[in-house]
Design a protein around this motif. Sequence first.
Motif, PDB file in Angstrom:
ATOM      1  N   SER A  80      43.468 -51.556 -24.065  1.00 26.72           N
ATOM      2  CA  SER A  80      42.533 -51.872 -25.151  1.00 26.72           C
ATOM      3  C   SER A  80      42.818 -53.238 -25.760  1.00 26.72           C
ATOM      4  CB  SER A  80      42.676 -50.814 -26.244  1.00 26.72           C
ATOM      5  OG  SER A  80      43.995 -50.884 -26.799  1.00 26.72           O
ATOM      6  N   ASP A 102      36.816 -61.956 -25.619  1.00 21.49           N
ATOM      7  CA  ASP A 102      36.743 -61.372 -24.265  1.00 21.49           C
ATOM      8  C   ASP A 102      37.480 -62.183 -23.190  1.00 21.49           C
ATOM      9  OD1 ASP A 102      35.018 -63.454 -24.074  1.00 21.49           O
ATOM     10  OD2 ASP A 102      33.194 -62.246 -23.816  1.00 21.49           O
ATOM     11  N   ILE A 139      37.036 -55.307 -15.918  1.00 17.86           N
ATOM     12  CA  ILE A 139      36.545 -55.310 -17.304  1.00 17.86           C
ATOM     13  C   ILE A 139      35.132 -54.724 -17.265  1.00 17.86           C
ATOM     14  CG2 ILE A 139      36.015 -56.684 -19.361  1.00 17.86           C
ATOM     15  CD1 ILE A 139      38.941 -57.047 -18.637  1.00 17.86           C
ATOM     16  N   ASP A 181      27.634 -52.435 -24.318  1.00 12.75           N
ATOM     17  CA  ASP A 181      27.456 -52.640 -25.749  1.00 12.75           C
ATOM     18  C   ASP A 181      27.316 -51.301 -26.493  1.00 12.75           C
ATOM     19  OD1 ASP A 181      26.915 -53.448 -28.258  1.00 12.75           O
ATOM     20  OD2 ASP A 181      25.132 -54.636 -27.771  1.00 12.75           O
ATOM     21  N   ASP A 210      34.917 -53.546 -22.746  1.00 12.79           N
ATOM     22  CA  ASP A 210      34.472 -54.486 -23.783  1.00 12.79           C
ATOM     23  C   ASP A 210      33.231 -53.869 -24.423  1.00 12.79           C
ATOM     24  OD1 ASP A 210      33.353 -56.479 -25.266  1.00 12.79           O
ATOM     25  OD2 ASP A 210      33.377 -58.000 -23.687  1.00 12.79           O
ATOM     26  N   GLN A 211      33.420 -53.373 -25.653  1.00 15.21           N
ATOM     27  CA  GLN A 211      32.331 -52.648 -26.322  1.00 15.21           C
ATOM     28  C   GLN A 211      31.422 -53.568 -27.129  1.00 15.21           C
ATOM     29  OE1 GLN A 211      35.501 -49.673 -27.837  1.00 15.21           O
ATOM     30  NE2 GLN A 211      33.675 -48.432 -27.659  1.00 15.21           N
ATOM     31  N   LYS A 212      31.615 -54.842 -26.948  1.00 11.63           N
ATOM     32  CA  LYS A 212      30.800 -55.853 -27.621  1.00 11.63           C
ATOM     33  C   LYS A 212      30.932 -55.799 -29.139  1.00 11.63           C
ATOM     34  CE  LYS A 212      29.530 -58.340 -24.475  1.00 11.63           C
ATOM     35  NZ  LYS A 212      30.337 -59.523 -24.566  1.00 11.63           N
ATOM     36  N   GLN A 213      32.132 -55.523 -29.583  1.00 13.72           N
ATOM     37  CA  GLN A 213      32.367 -55.561 -31.024  1.00 13.72           C
ATOM     38  C   GLN A 213      32.344 -57.013 -31.467  1.00 13.72           C
ATOM     39  OE1 GLN A 213      36.141 -53.643 -31.151  1.00 13.72           O
ATOM     40  NE2 GLN A 213      35.258 -51.600 -31.059  1.00 13.72           N
ATOM     41  N   THR A 216      31.810 -54.052 -19.254  1.00 15.34           N
ATOM     42  CA  THR A 216      31.142 -54.498 -20.485  1.00 15.34           C
ATOM     43  C   THR A 216      29.957 -53.579 -20.795  1.00 15.34           C
ATOM     44  OG1 THR A 216      31.799 -56.753 -19.971  1.00 15.34           O
ATOM     45  CG2 THR A 216      30.051 -56.484 -21.597  1.00 15.34           C
ATOM     46  N   ASN A 246      39.647 -52.393 -18.864  1.00 12.81           N
ATOM     47  CA  ASN A 246      39.329 -52.581 -20.287  1.00 12.81           C
ATOM     48  C   ASN A 246      37.827 -52.407 -20.472  1.00 12.81           C
ATOM     49  OD1 ASN A 246      38.256 -55.113 -22.267  1.00 12.81           O
ATOM     50  ND2 ASN A 246      39.722 -53.692 -23.151  1.00 12.81           N
ATOM     51  N   PHE A 252      35.082 -59.883 -30.619  1.00 14.22           N
ATOM     52  CA  PHE A 252      36.039 -59.470 -29.582  1.00 14.22           C
ATOM     53  C   PHE A 252      36.345 -60.669 -28.677  1.00 14.22           C
ATOM     54  CE2 PHE A 252      37.119 -57.636 -25.409  1.00 14.22           C
ATOM     55  CZ  PHE A 252      38.143 -56.789 -25.786  1.00 14.22           C
TER      56      PHE A 252
END
Length: 316
Positions: free
Chosen positions: A65, A104, A120, A124, A96-99, A122, A94, A102
């Motif tokens: 994370s 990246d 990775i 959202d 990537d929740q598009k916070q 990705t 990982n 972030f």
Amino acid sequence: MNSPWIAPEIADADAAASAPGAAARALKIERETHKLEKRLCRQVGQAIMDFGMIEEGDRVMVCVSGGKDSYGMLDILLKMQQRAPVNFELIAVNLDQKQPGFPDHVLPAYLKQLGVPFHIETQDTYSIVKKVIPEGKTMCSLCSRLRRGILYRVADELKITKIALGHHRDDMLQTFFLNMFFGGKLKGMPPKLVSDDGGHIVIRPLASVAEKDLTRWAAHRAFPIIPCTLCGSQENLQRKQIGNMLRDWEKQYPGRIESMFTALQNVVPSHLMDTKRHDFQNIRTTGVPDPEGDTAFDAPELPAPSAPGGMQLVQL
Ligand code: SF4
């Protein structure tokens, strides 16, 4: 100048190089770090063996994370891979929740430099959660559900045989007390279990590792930590309270955490009250003395694990 990523004692080692006794101090730090590394490897190796976490030919998805725990898990598993009696692959993954905010680039750069295969993903989920959950409400439950579904799919696509999560000993104990205090169950966080969709095996190689050791290791290794507050969600207050309770107990009664953790591995169903775990209906006398039998009166006083002075009541 100390960096927040470098343990003060490590950073200070250079600065103290010209001070009297500097060599002895540097040596002490080196020894302590070496002991920490050995302890981490021993505890992870033991957990892998005790719970049969990793087998020949496994493809282990290491969920990373950007926090200290998952970096530590990957780091130690890479060391284990070198000396393990079985061959297995590690694939760092990982999500990537598009916070917002972030970074990246951080994880890909780090993983590339490590030379570990990685992926990775990705997705959202941040926008979805924001849309569905009213402002001010905690988003974690939906967020975790979405994340889980995505990780299971990625695990299938990558032909993963084990999914490794970075929960440590303190997480396991916190979960145990959360379930007891708020869920009415004696139930912790398993070191190894089939996932809730029935399709994957989830393992927790850090099950016996203390959080404070992971904090020290992260500082020593200068992991590029990504803050976990980017989503802006409230921390789980109940978990936080339990964490504080455990830390206070440990301060007042050193050794209590260790004892509670040992207890999770020494369950005596006949001395609890779950009729599904023990057949109370059909209990019969045997005429044979049994040290595990009922002592009829109060339990004898127990020694507090590392309390000086021997026997004393274990206090709450
Ligand atoms: S803290 Fe944020 S990222 Fe973590 S589970 Fe909760 S909502 Fe998701």
